[in-house]
Design a protein around this motif. Structure first.
Motif, short mmCIF file in Angstrom:
data_model
loop_
_atom_site.label_atom_id
_atom_site.label_comp_id
_atom_site.label_asym_id
_atom_site.label_seq_id
_atom_site.Cartn_x
_atom_site.Cartn_y
_atom_site.Cartn_z
N ILE C 10 0.84 -1.20 0.00
CA ILE C 10 0.00 0.00 0.00
C ILE C 10 0.87 1.24 0.00
CG2 ILE C 10 -1.54 1.33 1.47
CD1 ILE C 10 -3.01 -1.16 2.15
N TRP C 13 2.28 1.83 -3.44
CA TRP C 13 1.27 2.32 -4.38
C TRP C 13 0.91 3.77 -4.11
CZ3 TRP C 13 0.00 1.17 -8.95
CH2 TRP C 13 0.11 -0.14 -9.43
N VAL C 14 0.79 4.12 -2.83
CA VAL C 14 0.49 5.52 -2.51
C VAL C 14 1.63 6.41 -2.99
CG1 VAL C 14 0.13 7.14 -0.63
CG2 VAL C 14 -1.02 4.95 -0.60
N VAL C 16 3.57 5.81 -5.57
CA VAL C 16 3.42 5.91 -7.02
C VAL C 16 2.33 6.92 -7.37
CG1 VAL C 16 2.61 4.65 -9.05
CG2 VAL C 16 4.21 3.57 -7.49
N PHE C 17 1.23 6.84 -6.63
CA PHE C 17 0.10 7.73 -6.89
C PHE C 17 0.50 9.19 -6.69
CE2 PHE C 17 -3.50 9.98 -4.79
CZ PHE C 17 -4.27 10.16 -5.92
N VAL C 18 1.16 9.47 -5.55
CA VAL C 18 1.52 10.85 -5.26
C VAL C 18 2.55 11.36 -6.28
CG1 VAL C 18 2.61 12.36 -3.58
CG2 VAL C 18 0.94 10.68 -2.83
N GLY C 20 2.98 10.28 -9.34
CA GLY C 20 2.29 10.46 -10.62
C GLY C 20 1.52 11.76 -10.64
N GLY C 21 0.82 12.04 -9.55
CA GLY C 21 0.05 13.28 -9.49
C GLY C 21 0.94 14.50 -9.54
N LEU C 22 2.07 14.44 -8.82
CA LEU C 22 2.98 15.59 -8.82
C LEU C 22 3.61 15.76 -10.20
CD1 LEU C 22 4.68 15.34 -5.32
CD2 LEU C 22 2.85 16.85 -6.08
N ALA C 24 2.24 14.98 -13.01
CA ALA C 24 1.21 15.57 -13.87
C ALA C 24 1.09 17.06 -13.60
CB ALA C 24 -0.14 14.88 -13.61
N LEU C 25 1.15 17.44 -12.33
CA LEU C 25 1.10 18.87 -11.99
C LEU C 25 2.28 19.60 -12.59
CD1 LEU C 25 -0.06 18.93 -8.26
CD2 LEU C 25 -1.25 19.86 -10.24
N MET C 27 3.98 18.75 -15.18
CA MET C 27 3.82 18.85 -16.62
C MET C 27 2.85 19.98 -16.98
SD MET C 27 2.35 16.07 -19.29
CE MET C 27 1.51 16.70 -20.76
#
Lengths: 277, 259, 161
Positions: C10, C13-14, C16-18, C20-22, C24-25, C27
């Motif tokens: 977990i 994965w969290v 990876v999620f954070v 990925g979100g950062l 994207a931000l 970008m």
């Protein structure tokens, strides 16, 4: 009527408690004493508000008037922090066991320890295994609650209820929906835990046989009041019709078999005059 | 007079519910603050709300970006303005579609799951059991979920927009041959960091907050039966979707109206 | 933390999620919006136009179709009522000759407007605060059309690109 030595130092006292819920009056002047260190059984027909008493005692509901005292303190008057401190001295076994479904058996029993104490992991492990052994489920520690039978779930919940070594354990309908063997196990556990750990136990149930079997003292509720009290033998010998009806499971008596209704023949359209003709 | 009385009763009930929701929110905010020292609980919820919603968000973002690329190109090429394709795709995504669509997905995927979970915990007396174990469910259960929802939503919306821009590029450049440099530079010339990107993020934070609030409230106040929980789940999706779309109009008018 | 329910998987994965979100931000900030290009050092060059048409601030400044800077400011000269366009040229392009000419052009028929620079031949280069002397204003489609209609058959449009 109550034996005086039993009630020299009651742990719980209800003083003229009135309570209504959704415009329905549940208690109309409830008075009772719970003796310290004993198993007290509160019985009554379904829907007479037996479980409500546990909610009042746990501070989850407040009486409209009157007081419920725990160790001499009015529960309703406690501040939030005091209430939480008081609940740490109580364990409660819910009818549905209320195990946390996303945690294993071990984690469920460890839950109050982790939440309420800063004990090291090794000690928590010992304590949890100790409690699980008491209910005979040390071997099921890694299992998820959903994989256990109802009776075993209730035993896990019992282990969780005594995890913090409470002074008092409240049992809400502990015999409902169990097979005879599991029922016998729970009866034995309630008695053993009460005597071995020096607890006070309050059992709310409508099962007459089991209730009588474990009770040191017994209350019978009806119409929002105590209608009978005493040891199991005293209750059994009672001549009060309400008490006799409940203890013997008679369908009709002071508690009527029929829901209040208009006159039967009139309801069917057979007016008295026409029927007479 | 009867319909009037019915309307009055309905309004009063709605107001009472709104009041209850606001009171619940205040408690939930308190719970979020008090759960902060136990951040692992929030991480756990970030997994349930964020990670499990990530895939559907990214895939949807890709498709929406590709559709924008197609439709945008077909329209722009009429004015031989296909050089603005990147700008059109990016503005649509960053200002509107990213925050709104990812929020709708979040409401459907994570919001409904939250309501179901909390409602079921209530129905099976797990919340009552926690109270009796002197554990405040508002802190232990509600707080971390509210925090995780507010944190996850902007990240999801950013992913949606970023993947969407790439999807638009895939179609614009790959299928229609819009020059890569033109695609990206028209975007960079037209999209502003504060006015567009930041406002989009603010929108998604607001949406994440509202969805999680609605979902938690509906779950916590669900009738503790299986029927009650399923109705609460439906209400969560309906209420939060309406709140997203209505709120989007208000936020857009506030943010982009004056600038 | 003492709570054990949260597993390693977990946490990863969290993470990876954070991330990925950062990413994207980042970008959105650097690649999609203008924050990426505007970061470097620039110098300001002015140019006067009689009409800037639909030119906006932040519009690109291009040489031969390549972006070398952007419009930083559009104002009006109070004395002669001509529009003054301040262009922020990236510091790397410090070798634009002083006889460079500036014109306001349109990308496509109805596309966005930008400033096109046509480098001259002098050996002195434009520096911060300099003024581009030779300018050509925006073509206004409507005046072009009206000129064309009224002057049809007479003379050629007086001001043509």
């Amino acid at each position: 009527m109550p034996a005086p030595e039993l009630f020299a130092d009651p742990i719980v006292e209800a003083k003229d408690v009135h309570f209504s819920f959704a415009q329905q009056s549940i208690y109309r002047g409830l008075n009772l004493l719970i003796p310290r260190g004993k198993v007290t059984v509160i019985m009554g027909a379904s829907g007479c508000g037996k479980s409500t008493f546990l909610s009042l005692l746990g501070g989850r509901l407040q009486p409209s008037s009157g007081q419920v005292l725990f160790d001499g303190q009015s529960v309703a008057a406690l501040s939030n922090n005091q209430l939480f401190a008081m609940r740490r001295k109580m364990g409660m076994l819910f009818q549905s066991s209320a195990l946390l479904t996303d945690l294993s058996v071990f984690e469920n029993v460890a839950f109050p320890l982790r939440e309420q104490t800063d004990l090291p992991e090794a000690l928590i492990r010992i304590l949890v295994l100790l409690k699980l052994e008491m209910v005979g489920l040390r071997g099921a520690r890694a299992v998820m609650p959903g994989e256990l039978s109802g009776g075993m779930q209730r035993r896990v919940a019992l282990a969780r209820a005594i995890a913090l070594d409470p002074k008092m354990v409240l049992y809400d309908e502990p015999f409902v929906g169990l097979d005879p063997i599991s029922m016998g196990v729970i009866v034995k556990l309630i008695r053993e835990l009460n005597d071995a750990l020096g607890l006070t136990s309050i059992v709310v149930t409508h099962d007459v046989v089991e209730g009588r079997a474990i009770a040191d003292y017994l209350y019978l509720l009806g119409g929002g009041k105590v209608i009978g009290q005493g040891t199991a033998d005293e209750i059994s010998r009672s001549t009060l019709p309400e008490v006799r009806q409940f203890m013997n499971g008679l369908p009709d008596g002071p508690v009527e078999y029929h829901y209040p209704a208009t006159e039967y023949r009139r309801d069917l359209g057979l007016t008295p005059e026409r029927a007479a003709r | 007079m009867k319909p009037l009385a019915a309307l009055g009763r309905w309004v009063l009930a709605a107001l009472a519910r709104l009041g209850a929701a606001v009171l619940f929110l205040l408690r939930a905010l308190g719970g979020s603050v008090r759960v902060l020292p136990r951040f692992s609980l929030v991480l756990e919820q970030l997994y349930c709300l964020g990670v499990l919603t990530m895939l559907i968000t990214v895939v949807s973002g890709l498709f929406v970006g590709m559709v924008l690329g197609l439709q945008g190109y077909y329209q722009l090429v009429n004015f031989s303005a296909e050089s603005s394709l990147g700008l059109v795709v990016a503005l649509f995504l960053v200002r509107e579609l990213g925050p709104v669509l990812s929020a709708l997905l979040f409401a459907g995927r994570a919001g409904s799951a939250l309501t179901g979970e909390i409602g079921l915990m209530k129905a099976t007396e797990q919340l009552s059991a926690m109270e009796m174990m002197a554990v405040d469910p508002i802190v232990r259960i509600i707080g971390p979920r509210l925090l995780a929802g507010v944190l996850a939503m902007p990240l999801l919306a950013a992913m949606f927009s970023a993947v969407g821009v790439l999807g638009g590029y895939l179609i614009g450049h790959g299928q229609f041959g819009v020059d890569a440099g033109v695609y990206w530079s028209s975007m960079q010339n037209g999209v502003e960091l504060f006015a567009d990107v930041l406002n989009g993020i603010i929108k998604s934070v607001v949406f994440g907050f509202v969805i999680t609030w609605v979902a938690l409230f509906e779950g916590y106040h669900a009738t503790p039966t299986s029927e009650g929980v399923s109705r609460a789940t439906t209400r969560t999706v309906v209420t939060s979707s309406l709140a997203i779309l209505g709120g989007d109009y208000i936020l857009t008018a506030l943010m982009f109206g004056g600038w | 933390m003492k709570h054990k329910g949260i597993g390693r998987g977990i946490e990863i994965w969290v993470g990876v999620f954070v991330l990925g979100g950062l990413a994207a931000l980042a970008m959105l900030a650097m690649q999609v919006s203008d924050a990426g290009g505007g970061g470097g050092a620039t110098f300001r060059v002015h140019a006067d136009f009689s009409n800037v048409g639909g030119l906006n601030e932040k519009a690109p400044v291009m040489v031969g179709g390549v972006r070398i800077g952007r419009v930083g400011e559009i104002s009006i000269n109070k004395e002669n009522y001509r529009a003054v366009v301040g262009m922020d040229i990236n510091a790397g392009y410090d070798n634009l000759p002083i006889d460079t000419s500036a014109s306001i052009l349109t990308a496509g028929l109805l596309g966005a407007q930008y400033v096109g620079l046509q480098p001259g031949a002098e050996e002195f280069y434009l520096q911060h605060g300099d003024r581009v002397a030779i300018t050509q204003s925006a073509i206004q489609l409507e005046s072009l059309i009206s000129q064309f209609m009224f002057s049809q058959g007479k003379s050629k449009p007086s001001e043509s690109p």
